[in-house]
Design a protein around this motif. Sequence first.
Motif, mmCIF file in Angstrom:
data_model
loop_
_atom_site.group_PDB
_atom_site.id
_atom_site.type_symbol
_atom_site.label_atom_id
_atom_site.label_comp_id
_atom_site.label_asym_id
_atom_site.label_seq_id
_atom_site.Cartn_x
_atom_site.Cartn_y
_atom_site.Cartn_z
ATOM 1 N N LEU A 82 12.609 1.843 -1.979
ATOM 2 C CA LEU A 82 13.076 2.049 -0.605
ATOM 3 C C LEU A 82 13.292 3.530 -0.294
ATOM 4 O O LEU A 82 13.084 3.967 0.831
ATOM 5 N N TYR A 83 13.682 4.288 -1.313
ATOM 6 C CA TYR A 83 13.912 5.715 -1.098
ATOM 7 C C TYR A 83 12.612 6.488 -0.895
ATOM 8 O O TYR A 83 12.640 7.640 -0.491
ATOM 9 N N ARG A 84 11.480 5.849 -1.134
ATOM 10 C CA ARG A 84 10.179 6.511 -0.977
ATOM 11 C C ARG A 84 9.601 6.341 0.433
ATOM 12 O O ARG A 84 8.533 6.856 0.725
ATOM 13 N N VAL A 85 10.318 5.616 1.292
ATOM 14 C CA VAL A 85 9.896 5.453 2.683
ATOM 15 C C VAL A 85 11.099 5.690 3.585
ATOM 16 O O VAL A 85 12.236 5.526 3.163
ATOM 17 N N ASN A 86 10.823 6.080 4.808
ATOM 18 C CA ASN A 86 11.944 6.262 5.724
ATOM 19 C C ASN A 86 12.009 5.088 6.698
ATOM 20 O O ASN A 86 11.086 4.277 6.788
ATOM 21 N N TYR A 87 13.098 5.030 7.400
ATOM 22 C CA TYR A 87 13.371 3.915 8.312
ATOM 23 C C TYR A 87 12.263 3.735 9.346
ATOM 24 O O TYR A 87 11.816 2.624 9.610
ATOM 25 N N ASP A 88 11.805 4.833 9.932
ATOM 26 C CA ASP A 88 10.747 4.753 10.948
ATOM 27 C C ASP A 88 9.462 4.156 10.379
ATOM 28 O O ASP A 88 8.774 3.392 11.055
ATOM 29 N N GLU A 89 9.127 4.516 9.141
ATOM 30 C CA GLU A 89 7.917 3.971 8.506
ATOM 31 C C GLU A 89 8.057 2.475 8.254
ATOM 32 O O GLU A 89 7.096 1.715 8.434
ATOM 33 N N ILE A 91 9.785 0.375 10.010
ATOM 34 C CA ILE A 91 9.644 -0.285 11.310
ATOM 35 C C ILE A 91 8.190 -0.256 11.772
ATOM 36 O O ILE A 91 7.647 -1.272 12.202
ATOM 37 N N GLN A 92 7.561 0.901 11.674
ATOM 38 C CA GLN A 92 6.180 1.033 12.131
ATOM 39 C C GLN A 92 5.250 0.068 11.404
ATOM 40 O O GLN A 92 4.413 -0.580 12.022
ATOM 41 N N HIS A 93 5.393 -0.037 10.092
ATOM 42 C CA HIS A 93 4.476 -0.861 9.297
ATOM 43 C C HIS A 93 5.011 -2.267 9.024
ATOM 44 O O HIS A 93 4.312 -3.090 8.444
ATOM 45 N N GLN A 94 6.241 -2.521 9.429
ATOM 46 C CA GLN A 94 6.863 -3.842 9.335
ATOM 47 C C GLN A 94 6.762 -4.455 7.943
ATOM 48 O O GLN A 94 6.244 -5.550 7.751
ATOM 49 N N PHE A 95 7.270 -3.724 6.977
ATOM 50 C CA PHE A 95 7.304 -4.217 5.607
ATOM 51 C C PHE A 95 8.493 -3.597 4.889
ATOM 52 O O PHE A 95 9.100 -2.644 5.366
ATOM 53 N N PHE A 120 -1.180 2.342 4.305
ATOM 54 C CA PHE A 120 0.040 3.132 4.129
ATOM 55 C C PHE A 120 0.601 2.935 2.725
ATOM 56 O O PHE A 120 0.950 3.898 2.043
ATOM 57 N N CYS A 121 0.671 1.695 2.277
ATOM 58 C CA CYS A 121 1.226 1.408 0.946
ATOM 59 C C CYS A 121 0.373 2.030 -0.165
ATOM 60 O O CYS A 121 0.913 2.557 -1.135
#
Length: 127
Positions: A82-89, A91-95, A120-121
């Motif tokens: 989870l620390y490797r992605v931010n909140y906006d990402e 939401i944008q990618h819905q995962f 993205f992943c």
Amino acid sequence: MSVSGAVDSLTDRLLEKGFITEVDIERAKAIQAGTGGDIGWIIASMGRLNRIQLYSTLAEVTGLPFVTDPERLRCHADIDLLYRVNYDELIQHQFMPFSLEDGVLAIATSQPGNPATHAFCRSRFGW
């Protein structure tokens, strides 16, 4: 399975289960044609089914597990992912990333066939 095949399978299965009608499908497709968006979410937004009905049926259609046990998610999720992605990402990618073992990334998502999420992943987590 193609994206359009998944949509048809999802709507067919929702219809088969009695959650929606042919009229609901046509109405949702008309909305989708005008605004875009996910057909399942549009149908749910129309008040024709709830999220549990939608996502459990989506899991059936895709052959993926539908995890409803919050304790399993809490205890087994790899928080470092989870620390490797931010909140906006997220939401944008819905995962939400769940685990990464032997080069296989498991995610929680309501859109398992989304190519943008997969790309993205791959770029973020290197799988």
